[in-house]
Design a protein around this motif. Structure first.
Motif, PDB file in Angstrom:
ATOM      1  N   ASN A 194       0.799  -1.243   0.000  1.00  0.00           N
ATOM      2  CA  ASN A 194       0.000   0.000   0.000  1.00  0.00           C
ATOM      3  C   ASN A 194       0.823   1.280   0.000  1.00  0.00           C
ATOM      4  O   ASN A 194       0.281   2.358   0.186  1.00  0.00           O
ATOM      5  CB  ASN A 194      -0.925   0.024   1.216  1.00  0.00           C
ATOM      6  CG  ASN A 194      -0.178  -0.077   2.533  1.00  0.00           C
ATOM      7  OD1 ASN A 194       1.008  -0.431   2.541  1.00  0.00           O
ATOM      8  ND2 ASN A 194      -0.852   0.224   3.643  1.00  0.00           N
TER       9      ASN A 194
ATOM     10  N   TYR B 273      -8.540  -9.656  -0.709  1.00  0.00           N
ATOM     11  CA  TYR B 273      -9.304  -8.407  -0.533  1.00  0.00           C
ATOM     12  C   TYR B 273      -9.316  -7.594  -1.827  1.00  0.00           C
ATOM     13  O   TYR B 273      -8.293  -7.478  -2.533  1.00  0.00           O
ATOM     14  CB  TYR B 273      -8.705  -7.592   0.599  1.00  0.00           C
ATOM     15  CG  TYR B 273      -8.860  -8.267   1.942  1.00  0.00           C
ATOM     16  CD1 TYR B 273     -10.025  -8.075   2.683  1.00  0.00           C
ATOM     17  CD2 TYR B 273      -7.854  -9.112   2.439  1.00  0.00           C
ATOM     18  CE1 TYR B 273     -10.159  -8.705   3.909  1.00  0.00           C
ATOM     19  CE2 TYR B 273      -7.998  -9.741   3.657  1.00  0.00           C
ATOM     20  CZ  TYR B 273      -9.164  -9.533   4.396  1.00  0.00           C
ATOM     21  OH  TYR B 273      -9.319 -10.153   5.584  1.00  0.00           O
ATOM     22  N   GLU B 274     -10.499  -7.030  -2.055  1.00  0.00           N
ATOM     23  CA  GLU B 274     -10.735  -6.289  -3.306  1.00  0.00           C
ATOM     24  C   GLU B 274      -9.727  -5.160  -3.486  1.00  0.00           C
ATOM     25  O   GLU B 274      -9.260  -4.886  -4.581  1.00  0.00           O
ATOM     26  CB  GLU B 274     -12.161  -5.717  -3.293  1.00  0.00           C
ATOM     27  CG  GLU B 274     -12.523  -4.882  -4.511  1.00  0.00           C
ATOM     28  CD  GLU B 274     -13.920  -4.302  -4.388  1.00  0.00           C
ATOM     29  OE1 GLU B 274     -14.344  -4.075  -3.252  1.00  0.00           O
ATOM     30  OE2 GLU B 274     -14.577  -4.075  -5.405  1.00  0.00           O
ATOM     31  N   GLY B 275      -9.364  -4.493  -2.411  1.00  0.00           N
ATOM     32  CA  GLY B 275      -8.499  -3.328  -2.523  1.00  0.00           C
ATOM     33  C   GLY B 275      -7.022  -3.652  -2.602  1.00  0.00           C
ATOM     34  O   GLY B 275      -6.210  -2.725  -2.705  1.00  0.00           O
ATOM     35  N   ASN B 276      -6.609  -4.926  -2.547  1.00  0.00           N
ATOM     36  CA  ASN B 276      -5.194  -5.260  -2.515  1.00  0.00           C
ATOM     37  C   ASN B 276      -4.590  -5.484  -3.892  1.00  0.00           C
ATOM     38  O   ASN B 276      -3.436  -5.866  -4.018  1.00  0.00           O
ATOM     39  CB  ASN B 276      -4.953  -6.509  -1.666  1.00  0.00           C
ATOM     40  CG  ASN B 276      -5.174  -6.223  -0.188  1.00  0.00           C
ATOM     41  OD1 ASN B 276      -5.189  -5.057   0.224  1.00  0.00           O
ATOM     42  ND2 ASN B 276      -5.346  -7.273   0.608  1.00  0.00           N
TER      43      ASN B 276
END
Length: 725
Positions: A581, A679-682
């Protein structure tokens, strides 16, 4: 040498032709004529007019042969003859002309001596004295300048003189009467005077009167007084008077208006102003009509059409009935805001029995209180209320239209008033508000989230009234801005005051504030900023989330190769740590790495691996290291071993797995995936699919197991893009 022409006193015409005689012949002829004529007259016993005749004495003969005047008088004694004139030897008349030494005199000059001269026109003077009777007369006009009477007097022209004189005193009457100039004539009754003296002008010195003014003995009468005798004076306003009597025609009139006090007609009459007098009077009667009608005062004019009358008398005939004091009332007296257009009746009433003589127009004006917070209404044009003649009341209507809105207003008081002096009390109509007080106000903030590093951010606070009404006046609410009070949260600069204002008629209002988060490097919790009010009308607060921007790195581990065979022997495994991130780390991160098996006894065995560190340097987002994995190759039909590569660091969120595959025939293979949740955001993530021989044996040779990847088919599920490795 003189000769005479004798004129008889009668009006008989002169003989057609004159005869010339010698003295003797003339005398004989005259006597013969008289003897013939006069006896006839005497016989008649009367004194008839004497006939007129002429005798011409010839002038061509010697003077001594002719008679003189005395001889002729002797000859005609008793014949009642007179001499009209004398003529000269050349045939010219011997007559006198009168002259005076005055031509113009002023009235105010007082007694003046005037000399009159009688002068022969031509020829030789008389041989004997001549007495001439002189008279001084005026024009006889009554309006001329007066003077004292002058007795007749004589002028004696001495013998052998050409002229003679005499004097008289002329005394004008110096008065204050405006007269015409007088013409004074000086004349003579003598036949010897052929020409009177030039007239004397006696000039008036008084200015004309400035006019006659009419005045009454009173200038006010009351309706209730009944019959009244009025004295009228006709008065000259200047010191001078008129020379003649003036008759002044007088009329008595009112205004003839319908609404004034009435009186009985008065017949026209005259006032006689005698000559040389300054005033005169007469009387007449005024009889007012006494009633119970509120009338205007009447103005009675006593006037004259005579051009010399310059002023009229004015008499005020005063009404004695009290003027009604009108009270206005309205019906209905109140109207609800929601009633819409409503007809309102306005009545005009008063106490007592007094009535109006004519229709009374009462102008009406409809006006509000001027209070901005009151119920609004549509404007009403001015209008009139009419009280008919003889009526005891009057009425009119208008339309009142309140504005039905959602504002919480105070009641409005409408006043119906008049500029008429007759109206003593106005009418009122109350407009009633039907709206509840605004409440259930909700607050909302935009944006609702602010990053810690966003700096000073303008936030719009919106307040919305929830119960459908609005304020009739500007309403100000104080807003409190508070945080949660926690320690490990994002901080922000305090806000000392914040207000939100509602203008009349609006259901929403906005305010802005500047929210400044405190940016630091600490990884803290998000802060919740609350915007609220202590006013009970605001029932719902607004919140703003302050997001911490100090992000904790998320590190994922991976291993390569991801599987080894039991028979591969010692194998180098490459372990990679990747930050997910952040683009890079701000400081070095040392990750303790541990390698362990599943702990299942039926799995393929391997030689334990000591713990080691993997270091991601500052400014980078990935790092790798290796270790040696040594499976134990045996003939046992074991299940595959999952070697887990893990870290005790909180930054590492997963474990890497290396499968040690049993090489003994295992029978059926069971599949499993690692990780089992992504996870969708990874972003792109590696998922390991593991096949395990159910019998716990190993395959004697490599087996290729075809795999397919698909989702659940639910349209609302998270979408993904399958990737095979």
């Amino acid at each position: 040498m003189p000769r005479e022409m004798i004129e008889h006193n009668s009006k008989s015409p002169a003989p057609p032709q004159s005869k010339l005689f010698s003295a003797k012949k003339w005398e004989t002829a005259l006597m013969a004529w008289l003897v013939l004529v006069f006896p006839v007259i005497s016989v008649l016993g009367a004194q008839p007019p004497m006939p007129k005749f002429h005798f011409i004495l010839p002038a061509t003969e010697h003077t001594s042969n002719y008679v003189d005047e005395d001889t002729l008088s002797t000859m005609t004694t008793g014949a009642n003859l007179r001499f009209s004139s004398l003529v000269s030897s050349e045939g010219q008349f011997l007559t006198f002309t009168l002259e005076s030494d005055a031509d113009i005199l002023n009235e105010n000059e007082g007694p003046t001596t005037v000399t009159v001269t009688a002068r022969l026109n031509t020829g030789s003077p008389y041989s004997t004295p001549q007495t001439l009777a002189i008279t001084v007369t005026g024009s006889g006009r009554a309006d001329a300048v007066d003077f004292e009477s002058i007795p007749s007097f004589d002028i004696v022209v001495a013998a052998n003189e050409m002229s003679g004189s005499a004097s008289f005193t002329l005394t004008p009457k110096n008065d204050q009467v405006d007269e015409v100039n007088e013409t004074i004539t000086i004349s003579s009754t003598s036949s010897l005077v052929s020409s009177a003296a030039a007239p004397i002008t006696l000039q008036d010195d008084d200015a004309p009167p400035t006019g006659v003014n009419l005045r009454s003995n009173t200038n006010a009468l009351f309706e209730e007084d009944g019959e009244q005798e009025i004295i009228i004076f006709a008065e000259i306003l200047s010191p001078t008077t008129y020379a003649t009597t003036r008759v002044i025609p007088v009329t008595v009139t009112g205004t003839q208006a319908q609404d004034v006090v009435k009186f009985a007609p008065v017949a026209s009459f005259n006032i006689t102003l005698p000559a040389e007098t300054a005033s005169a009077t007469t009387t007449f009667t005024i009889t007012p009509e006494n009633n119970l009608v509120d009338e205007a005062n009447e103005t009675i004019t006593v006037a004259s059409t005579a051009p010399f009358v310059t002023g009229s008398a004015m008499i005020n005939l005063i009404d004695d009935d009290p003027t009604p004091s009108i009270t206005l009332t309205a019906s209905p007296s109140s109207i609800s805001e929601s009633n819409g257009s409503t007809r309102v009746t306005i009545r005009a009433n008063w106490d007592g029995q007094i009535i109006f003589p004519t229709d009374q127009t009462i102008p009406l004006t409809v006006a509000g209180s001027g209070t901005a917070l009151a119920v609004d209404f549509l404007p009403v044009p001015d209008f009139d209320l009419t009280i008919p003649q003889g009526a005891s009341s009057g009425a009119a209507t208008f339309i009142m239209t309140p504005i039905n809105d959602s504002e919480d207003e105070v009641n409005e008081t409408i006043t119906i008033s008049s500029s008429s002096v007759l109206v003593d009390e106005s009418a009122t109509v109350v407009l009633l508000d039907n709206d509840d007080a605004p409440g259930n106000i909700r607050l909302a903030a935009d944006p609702s989230e602010i990053g810690e590093g966003d700096g000073a951010t303008s936030v719009t606070l919106t307040a919305t009234i929830g119960n459908g009404t609005t304020f009739a006046e500007t309403r100000v609410f104080s807003i409190d801005v508070t945080g949660s009070g926690g320690d490990n949260v994002v901080g922000f600069s305090s806000i000392s005051s914040l207000f939100i204002n509602f203008v009349p008629g609006t259901s929403t209002s906005t305010a802005t504030l500047e929210l400044v988060p405190l940016d630091d490097d600490e990884d803290t919790e998000d802060e919740i900023v609350t915007l609220s009010s202590k006013d009970p009308a605001i029932t719902e607060s607004a919140t703003i989330r302050l997001l911490d921007d100090d992000i904790t790195p998320v590190i994922l581990l991976s291993a390569d190769p991801s599987s080894v065979s039991e028979s591969d022997g010692e194998t180098t495994i490459n372990v990679t740590a990747t930050v997910q991130n952040l683009p890079s780390l701000e400081e070095n991160q040392t990750l303790p790495i541990m390698v362990r098996g599943s702990g299942r006894v039926e799995a393929v065995d391997f030689i334990p691996v000591p713990d080691f560190d993997l270091v991601i340097s500052a400014g980078t987002s990935t790092a790798s290291t290796t270790f040696t994995l040594m499976p134990l190759n045996d003939p046992e039909d074991e299940i595959d071993e999952s070697v887990l590569i893990e870290s005790s660091s909180s930054l590492v969120t997963n474990s890497a797995t290396v499968m040690i595959l049993d090489d003994d025939d295992p029978g059926q293979v069971q599949l499993s995936v690692t990780p089992s949740t992504v996870y969708e955001g990874n972003g792109t993530q590696t998922v390991t699919v593991t096949g395990v021989i159910a019998s716990g044996q190993v395959f004697p040779e490599d087996r290729i197991i075809p795999l397919s990847i698909r989702g659940s088919g639910q349209p609302t599920a998270v979408d993904f893009e399958p990737t095979s490795t």
